[in-house]
Design a protein around this motif. Structure first.
Motif, PDB file in Angstrom:
ATOM      1  N   LYS A 202       0.832  -1.206   0.000  1.00  0.00           N
ATOM      2  CA  LYS A 202       0.000   0.000   0.000  1.00  0.00           C
ATOM      3  C   LYS A 202       0.862   1.249   0.000  1.00  0.00           C
ATOM      4  CE  LYS A 202      -4.187   1.762   2.238  1.00  0.00           C
ATOM      5  NZ  LYS A 202      -5.187   1.495   3.299  1.00  0.00           N
ATOM      6  N   ARG A 203       1.987   1.229   0.747  1.00  0.00           N
ATOM      7  CA  ARG A 203       2.883   2.389   0.764  1.00  0.00           C
ATOM      8  C   ARG A 203       3.545   2.600  -0.594  1.00  0.00           C
ATOM      9  NH1 ARG A 203       4.523   0.063   5.567  1.00  0.00           N
ATOM     10  NH2 ARG A 203       6.474  -0.660   4.610  1.00  0.00           N
ATOM     11  N   HIS A 204       3.962   1.512  -1.222  1.00  0.00           N
ATOM     12  CA  HIS A 204       4.749   1.635  -2.438  1.00  0.00           C
ATOM     13  C   HIS A 204       3.911   1.870  -3.685  1.00  0.00           C
ATOM     14  CE1 HIS A 204       8.286   0.796  -0.198  1.00  0.00           C
ATOM     15  NE2 HIS A 204       8.024  -0.470   0.013  1.00  0.00           N
ATOM     16  N   VAL A 205       2.685   1.360  -3.713  1.00  0.00           N
ATOM     17  CA  VAL A 205       1.836   1.518  -4.913  1.00  0.00           C
ATOM     18  C   VAL A 205       0.774   2.582  -4.694  1.00  0.00           C
ATOM     19  CG1 VAL A 205       0.307   0.355  -6.542  1.00  0.00           C
ATOM     20  CG2 VAL A 205       2.268  -0.880  -5.583  1.00  0.00           C
ATOM     21  N   GLY A 206       0.059   2.527  -3.565  1.00  0.00           N
ATOM     22  CA  GLY A 206      -0.972   3.519  -3.293  1.00  0.00           C
ATOM     23  C   GLY A 206      -2.250   2.881  -2.813  1.00  0.00           C
ATOM     24  N   PRO A 207      -3.171   3.678  -2.285  1.00  0.00           N
ATOM     25  CA  PRO A 207      -4.416   3.132  -1.730  1.00  0.00           C
ATOM     26  C   PRO A 207      -5.348   2.557  -2.783  1.00  0.00           C
ATOM     27  CG  PRO A 207      -4.484   5.526  -1.764  1.00  0.00           C
ATOM     28  CD  PRO A 207      -3.084   5.138  -2.149  1.00  0.00           C
ATOM     29  N   GLY A 208      -5.102   2.856  -4.059  1.00  0.00           N
ATOM     30  CA  GLY A 208      -5.950   2.320  -5.121  1.00  0.00           C
ATOM     31  C   GLY A 208      -5.617   0.895  -5.510  1.00  0.00           C
ATOM     32  N   LEU A 209      -4.599   0.285  -4.889  1.00  0.00           N
ATOM     33  CA  LEU A 209      -4.244  -1.099  -5.181  1.00  0.00           C
ATOM     34  C   LEU A 209      -5.376  -2.023  -4.744  1.00  0.00           C
ATOM     35  CD1 LEU A 209      -1.919  -2.994  -6.150  1.00  0.00           C
ATOM     36  CD2 LEU A 209      -1.180  -3.096  -3.769  1.00  0.00           C
ATOM     37  N   LEU A 210      -5.780  -2.944  -5.633  1.00  0.00           N
ATOM     38  CA  LEU A 210      -6.887  -3.861  -5.354  1.00  0.00           C
ATOM     39  C   LEU A 210      -6.328  -5.253  -5.071  1.00  0.00           C
ATOM     40  CD1 LEU A 210      -9.312  -2.736  -8.217  1.00  0.00           C
ATOM     41  CD2 LEU A 210      -9.417  -2.096  -5.791  1.00  0.00           C
ATOM     42  N   PRO A 211      -6.309  -5.700  -3.793  1.00  0.00           N
ATOM     43  CA  PRO A 211      -5.787  -7.027  -3.473  1.00  0.00           C
ATOM     44  C   PRO A 211      -6.851  -8.108  -3.636  1.00  0.00           C
ATOM     45  CG  PRO A 211      -6.260  -5.820  -1.455  1.00  0.00           C
ATOM     46  CD  PRO A 211      -6.631  -4.912  -2.588  1.00  0.00           C
ATOM     47  N   VAL A 212      -6.428  -9.242  -4.199  1.00  0.00           N
ATOM     48  CA  VAL A 212      -7.295 -10.410  -4.355  1.00  0.00           C
ATOM     49  C   VAL A 212      -6.476 -11.637  -3.975  1.00  0.00           C
ATOM     50  CG1 VAL A 212      -8.677 -11.808  -5.947  1.00  0.00           C
ATOM     51  CG2 VAL A 212      -8.603  -9.313  -6.226  1.00  0.00           C
ATOM     52  N   VAL A 213      -7.077 -12.537  -3.180  1.00  0.00           N
ATOM     53  CA  VAL A 213      -6.390 -13.741  -2.721  1.00  0.00           C
ATOM     54  C   VAL A 213      -6.795 -14.919  -3.598  1.00  0.00           C
ATOM     55  CG1 VAL A 213      -5.979 -15.303  -0.776  1.00  0.00           C
ATOM     56  CG2 VAL A 213      -6.365 -12.852  -0.367  1.00  0.00           C
ATOM     57  N   SER A 252     -10.739 -11.723   6.569  1.00  0.00           N
ATOM     58  CA  SER A 252     -10.002 -10.456   6.520  1.00  0.00           C
ATOM     59  C   SER A 252     -10.765  -9.366   5.778  1.00  0.00           C
ATOM     60  CB  SER A 252      -8.657 -10.670   5.816  1.00  0.00           C
ATOM     61  OG  SER A 252      -8.867 -10.993   4.442  1.00  0.00           O
ATOM     62  N   GLY A 253     -11.762  -9.749   5.035  1.00  0.00           N
ATOM     63  CA  GLY A 253     -12.490  -8.782   4.215  1.00  0.00           C
ATOM     64  C   GLY A 253     -11.994  -8.721   2.784  1.00  0.00           C
ATOM     65  N   LEU A 254     -10.852  -9.346   2.485  1.00  0.00           N
ATOM     66  CA  LEU A 254     -10.349  -9.377   1.119  1.00  0.00           C
ATOM     67  C   LEU A 254     -11.084 -10.448   0.312  1.00  0.00           C
ATOM     68  CD1 LEU A 254      -6.461  -9.038   1.449  1.00  0.00           C
ATOM     69  CD2 LEU A 254      -8.198  -7.249   1.314  1.00  0.00           C
ATOM     70  N   ASN A 272     -12.013 -11.042 -12.931  1.00  0.00           N
ATOM     71  CA  ASN A 272     -12.692  -9.857 -13.464  1.00  0.00           C
ATOM     72  C   ASN A 272     -13.958  -9.544 -12.663  1.00  0.00           C
ATOM     73  OD1 ASN A 272     -11.067  -8.915 -15.577  1.00  0.00           O
ATOM     74  ND2 ASN A 272     -11.859 -10.437 -17.004  1.00  0.00           N
ATOM     75  N   ASP A 273     -14.739 -10.576 -12.343  1.00  0.00           N
ATOM     76  CA  ASP A 273     -15.968 -10.362 -11.580  1.00  0.00           C
ATOM     77  C   ASP A 273     -15.654  -9.800 -10.194  1.00  0.00           C
ATOM     78  OD1 ASP A 273     -17.287 -11.450 -13.754  1.00  0.00           O
ATOM     79  OD2 ASP A 273     -17.479 -13.456 -12.869  1.00  0.00           O
ATOM     80  N   VAL A 274     -14.618 -10.351  -9.557  1.00  0.00           N
ATOM     81  CA  VAL A 274     -14.237  -9.889  -8.226  1.00  0.00           C
ATOM     82  C   VAL A 274     -13.758  -8.437  -8.272  1.00  0.00           C
ATOM     83  CG1 VAL A 274     -12.484 -10.181  -6.426  1.00  0.00           C
ATOM     84  CG2 VAL A 274     -13.716 -12.171  -7.300  1.00  0.00           C
ATOM     85  N   LEU A 275     -12.980  -8.084  -9.301  1.00  0.00           N
ATOM     86  CA  LEU A 275     -12.469  -6.716  -9.412  1.00  0.00           C
ATOM     87  C   LEU A 275     -13.605  -5.728  -9.663  1.00  0.00           C
ATOM     88  CD1 LEU A 275      -9.230  -7.380 -11.486  1.00  0.00           C
ATOM     89  CD2 LEU A 275      -9.373  -6.740  -9.067  1.00  0.00           C
ATOM     90  N   SER A 276     -14.602  -6.141 -10.434  1.00  0.00           N
ATOM     91  CA  SER A 276     -15.763  -5.260 -10.659  1.00  0.00           C
ATOM     92  C   SER A 276     -16.446  -4.927  -9.343  1.00  0.00           C
ATOM     93  CB  SER A 276     -16.752  -5.934 -11.618  1.00  0.00           C
ATOM     94  OG  SER A 276     -16.183  -6.123 -12.892  1.00  0.00           O
ATOM     95  N   ARG A 277     -16.587  -5.932  -8.484  1.00  0.00           N
ATOM     96  CA  ARG A 277     -17.210  -5.689  -7.174  1.00  0.00           C
ATOM     97  C   ARG A 277     -16.299  -4.855  -6.279  1.00  0.00           C
ATOM     98  NH1 ARG A 277     -18.680 -11.203  -7.896  1.00  0.00           N
ATOM     99  NH2 ARG A 277     -17.054 -11.898  -6.441  1.00  0.00           N
ATOM    100  N   ALA A 280     -16.670  -1.212  -7.196  1.00  0.00           N
ATOM    101  CA  ALA A 280     -17.940  -0.665  -6.712  1.00  0.00           C
ATOM    102  C   ALA A 280     -17.951  -0.523  -5.197  1.00  0.00           C
ATOM    103  CB  ALA A 280     -19.081  -1.550  -7.180  1.00  0.00           C
ATOM    104  N   SER A 281     -17.290  -1.461  -4.493  1.00  0.00           N
ATOM    105  CA  SER A 281     -17.247  -1.433  -3.033  1.00  0.00           C
ATOM    106  C   SER A 281     -15.847  -1.842  -2.587  1.00  0.00           C
ATOM    107  CB  SER A 281     -18.309  -2.395  -2.447  1.00  0.00           C
ATOM    108  OG  SER A 281     -18.276  -2.372  -1.032  1.00  0.00           O
ATOM    109  N   PRO A 282     -14.908  -0.890  -2.538  1.00  0.00           N
ATOM    110  CA  PRO A 282     -13.506  -1.217  -2.243  1.00  0.00           C
ATOM    111  C   PRO A 282     -13.335  -1.932  -0.902  1.00  0.00           C
ATOM    112  CG  PRO A 282     -13.723   1.052  -2.996  1.00  0.00           C
ATOM    113  CD  PRO A 282     -15.104   0.547  -2.762  1.00  0.00           C
ATOM    114  N   PRO A 283     -12.486  -2.960  -0.862  1.00  0.00           N
ATOM    115  CA  PRO A 283     -12.248  -3.650   0.429  1.00  0.00           C
ATOM    116  C   PRO A 283     -11.512  -2.746   1.396  1.00  0.00           C
ATOM    117  CG  PRO A 283     -10.720  -4.419  -1.286  1.00  0.00           C
ATOM    118  CD  PRO A 283     -11.697  -3.537  -1.970  1.00  0.00           C
TER     119      PRO A 283
END
Length: 285
Positions: A202-213, A252-254, A272-277, A280-283
């Motif tokens: 998060k520090r190196h990329v930014g708060p817009g990074l979208l994590p998916v497990v 964790s909410g991710l 793709n489906d997970v990223l769309s959600r 719309a509702s950032p983790p």
């Protein structure tokens, strides 16, 4: 917020420097007449000037330095500086996000053998807009002599090389994103170890990074790990330990994708489906 330290981009070319600068015809004709040299036949009149260059003035004075370049000269292409990535804007409720045309920063998390690299490459290959894949393992292995292999034990050297690789990946991602190129990064991020946790990304990329497990079953990661070679292949006991620690992401909410029964294209579609959600509702992380 702290940011990665990196070298700044080179400044635009100044007048008289770089490929856009003019050049002196005299500097490119070493056979020009010099006083006191052997006198030969009468000099031949110079050819007409090339398009885009003015004719030299009469008299012995050298032609003035020209700042303009011919139309076919390649010039400097300025690049925006990379900065922290902001969260993508949520689309209107009436329309779903055009994910294929949205510039994104994605972090794909998972244990060894989860298929992170294969899925990340496929996802990047099949987007409509330019997309880069940045693998932390690949960047760590840029170190050839003195590579600190975590399999030999996590120590100060392996931690330092990991931190340096993560910072390098983040710096690269910010520069790609600042120039309109999406990024998908992959890393085995542990929920119970801050040094290799999400905070650094998060520090190196930014708060817009979208994590998916990406978390398939243990038997799947063991099977995939057995197909690996070199320092990418771990012992079965190590794979089992890593997989067990990754289970900490539940709750964790991710978003978590179990791709045990999915092939690579199917997993990319679910991603793709997970990223769309997530847009719309950032983790919250």
């Amino acid at each position: 917020m702290q940011h990665a330290v990196g070298s700044p981009l080179p400044p635009p070319h100044q007048p008289g420097q770089g490929p856009a600068a003019g050049w002196s015809p005299a500097a490119h004709h070493p056979g020009s007449h010099h006083p006191g040299a052997h006198q030969g036949p009468a000099p031949v009149p110079p050819p007409p000037p090339a398009p885009g260059y003015p004719a030299p003035p009469p008299g012995p004075a050298a032609p003035p330095h020209q700042a303009s370049a011919p139309p076919d000269t390649t010039g400097h292409v300025p690049l925006p500086p990379g900065g922290p990535v902001a969260m993508p804007s949520a689309p209107p409720a009436a329309a779903g996000p055009d994910l294929a045309g949205t510039t994104l920063a994605v972090l794909l998390i998972g244990p060894a053998g989860a298929g992170k690299t294969s899925v990340a490459k496929y996802w990047a290959d099949h987007r409509r807009i330019p997309t880069a894949h940045i693998s932390l393992d690949d960047v760590r292995e840029w170190v050839r002599s003195g590579f600190a292999d975590p399999q030999s034990g996590w120590n100060d050297n392996s931690e330092a090389q990991y931190r340096l690789a993560r910072r390098t990946c983040g710096f690269a991602a910010r520069n790609f994103l600042a120039n309109g190129i999406s990024c998908i990064l992959d890393d085995a991020v542990f929920p119970d170890r801050p040094v290799v946790g999400l905070g650094g990304w998060k520090r190196h990329v930014g708060p817009g990074l979208l994590p998916v497990v990406l978390l398939p079953g243990l038997e799947i990661v063991l099977e995939r790990n057995a197909e690996r070679s070199g320092n990418r292949r771990l012992s079965d006991d190590e794979v089992a330990r890593i997989h067990g620690r990754m289970a900490g992401w539940y709750g964790s909410g991710l978003p978590i994708i179990d791709n045990s029964q999915l092939d690579i294209p199917q997993t990319a579609q679910v991603l793709n489906d997970v990223l769309s959600r997530s847009i719309a509702s950032p983790p919250q992380w």
